[in-house]
Motif scaffolding. Structure first.
Motif, PDB file in Angstrom:
ATOM      1  N   SER A 187     -23.582  33.496 -79.596  1.00 42.37           N
ATOM      2  CA  SER A 187     -22.319  32.749 -79.636  1.00 42.37           C
ATOM      3  C   SER A 187     -22.575  31.250 -79.762  1.00 42.37           C
ATOM      4  O   SER A 187     -21.917  30.550 -80.552  1.00 42.37           O
ATOM      5  CB  SER A 187     -21.509  33.038 -78.365  1.00 42.37           C
ATOM      6  N   LEU A 190     -23.810  30.618 -83.283  1.00 41.00           N
ATOM      7  CA  LEU A 190     -22.729  30.711 -84.263  1.00 41.00           C
ATOM      8  C   LEU A 190     -21.891  29.431 -84.289  1.00 41.00           C
ATOM      9  O   LEU A 190     -21.458  29.002 -85.357  1.00 41.00           O
ATOM     10  CB  LEU A 190     -21.855  31.932 -83.978  1.00 41.00           C
ATOM     11  N   LYS A 191     -21.659  28.844 -83.118  1.00 36.15           N
ATOM     12  CA  LYS A 191     -20.934  27.558 -83.083  1.00 36.15           C
ATOM     13  C   LYS A 191     -21.636  26.537 -83.964  1.00 36.15           C
ATOM     14  O   LYS A 191     -21.009  25.799 -84.726  1.00 36.15           O
ATOM     15  CB  LYS A 191     -20.890  27.001 -81.646  1.00 36.15           C
ATOM     16  N   GLN A 193     -23.839  27.156 -86.449  1.00 35.85           N
ATOM     17  CA  GLN A 193     -23.806  27.557 -87.858  1.00 35.85           C
ATOM     18  C   GLN A 193     -22.462  27.188 -88.493  1.00 35.85           C
ATOM     19  O   GLN A 193     -22.405  26.740 -89.642  1.00 35.85           O
ATOM     20  CB  GLN A 193     -24.055  29.065 -87.989  1.00 35.85           C
ATOM     21  N   SER A 194     -21.388  27.366 -87.746  1.00 38.24           N
ATOM     22  CA  SER A 194     -20.063  27.005 -88.253  1.00 38.24           C
ATOM     23  C   SER A 194     -19.953  25.501 -88.470  1.00 38.24           C
ATOM     24  O   SER A 194     -19.394  25.046 -89.471  1.00 38.24           O
ATOM     25  CB  SER A 194     -18.975  27.473 -87.280  1.00 38.24           C
ATOM     26  N   LYS A 199     -17.595  26.324 -92.025  1.00 38.30           N
ATOM     27  CA  LYS A 199     -16.921  27.614 -92.243  1.00 38.30           C
ATOM     28  C   LYS A 199     -16.874  28.406 -90.942  1.00 38.30           C
ATOM     29  O   LYS A 199     -17.691  28.211 -90.049  1.00 38.30           O
ATOM     30  CB  LYS A 199     -17.677  28.456 -93.277  1.00 38.30           C
ATOM     31  N   ASN A 200     -15.906  29.313 -90.879  1.00 41.44           N
ATOM     32  CA  ASN A 200     -15.827  30.240 -89.750  1.00 41.44           C
ATOM     33  C   ASN A 200     -16.321  31.614 -90.191  1.00 41.44           C
ATOM     34  O   ASN A 200     -16.146  32.004 -91.350  1.00 41.44           O
ATOM     35  CB  ASN A 200     -14.386  30.345 -89.239  1.00 41.44           C
ATOM     36  N   PHE A 201     -16.930  32.337 -89.255  1.00 41.83           N
ATOM     37  CA  PHE A 201     -17.496  33.649 -89.558  1.00 41.83           C
ATOM     38  C   PHE A 201     -17.051  34.651 -88.508  1.00 41.83           C
ATOM     39  O   PHE A 201     -16.795  34.290 -87.361  1.00 41.83           O
ATOM     40  CB  PHE A 201     -19.031  33.573 -89.589  1.00 41.83           C
ATOM     41  N   GLU A 203     -17.586  37.033 -85.810  1.00 40.72           N
ATOM     42  CA  GLU A 203     -18.692  37.242 -84.868  1.00 40.72           C
ATOM     43  C   GLU A 203     -19.073  38.717 -84.773  1.00 40.72           C
ATOM     44  O   GLU A 203     -20.258  39.053 -84.680  1.00 40.72           O
ATOM     45  CB  GLU A 203     -18.291  36.705 -83.488  1.00 40.72           C
TER      46      GLU A 203
END
Length: 256
Positions: A187, A190-191, A193-194, A199-201, A203
């Motif tokens: 998590s 991912l924050k 990476q966004s 971009k949003n992905f 999860e």
């Protein structure tokens, strides 16, 4: 006679790609630290230039690409995102997300099929097939971005989570015995990476992809040699975006 392929960086993975290209009847020109790349650029007209350096050497390698080769560059590094190549004015670079390992003294270890995107992607896929390494082409840039983020989530989650659990822990151990840790680390990753991609992905889709990769080698160890450096690099990037990454900070407090 096929045009030659230039391989910039003949380490373990570079040697795998070189063998694949040779099997596909492409002459291969290796570029090492001793090579005068500008002199070489004036003597050959390659089909593609595959950059096979380590992540930490990527920017210097990309800067070294001669102008006349900028329309046929391919990359395969971990932790790779569009921001890494967009500053170098390449024309539609080819990118492959590599899901096989090659360590000294060992044959290639394939986890899952390696996705590739770009105008030279089919050459990579066809060549790797000749040495029994599965790869596939993607259709869109959005598909590529998802695949790059998925690989980053896998690499960073397993490496960084591995720093806080027992030595020798495998991805199977991580999934079955440390699921909360895995999810909390991923998590935080991912924050970042966004933030890095804008971009949003999804999860849940990324977790599904990561578990699929786990199944490709359940005995794969979480923590590689570069895990501490990956954690430091990730924290530095998170700080540059003022991102809260509490799990990563807690692990850093345990390790450093």
């Amino acid at each position: 006679m096929k045009k030659p392929i230039v391989v910039l960086g003949i380490g373990e993975l570079g040697s795998v790609f070189a063998r694949a290209f040779l099997k596909n009847n492409y002459p291969v020109y290796p570029i090492t630290r001793e090579t005068n790349i500008n002199k070489l650029a004036n003597t050959i007209d390659p089909e593609l230039i595959l950059v096979c350096t380590a992540e930490v050497d990527l920017q210097n390698a990309l800067k070294s690409i001669p102008k006349q080769w900028k329309d046929r560059v391919a990359m395969m590094q971990n932790e790779l995102l569009p921001r890494d190549w967009e500053v170098h004015n390449f024309t539609n670079p080819t990118v492959i997300s590599v899901w096989f390992e090659k360590k000294k003294g060992m044959d290639s270890n394939v986890l899952i099929s390696s996705p590739a995107y770009g105008k030279k992607a089919q050459i990579l896929v066809d060549s790797l097939a000749l040495i029994d390494i599965p790869a596939r082409t993607l259709n869109t840039k959005n598909e590529l971005l998802f695949e790059l983020v998925l690989k980053n989530i896998y690499i960073l989650t397993t490496n960084i989570a591995g720093l806080s659990i027992e030595t020798g822990a495998t991805v199977n151990d991580l999934r079955n015995n440390h699921l909360d840790l895995m999810r909390n680390v991923s998590s935080d990753i991912l924050k970042l990476q966004s933030a890095l991609t804008g971009k949003n992905f999804a999860e849940d889709e990324l977790e599904k992809g990561m578990i699929h990769a786990f199944k490709g080698d359940l005995a794969h160890q979480c923590m590689g040699r570069s895990a501490p450096a990956r954690l430091k690099r990730t924290l530095k990037l998170a700080k540059s975006f003022n991102l809260p990454v509490p799990t990563l900070k807690n692990i850093a407090n345990q390790v450093f």
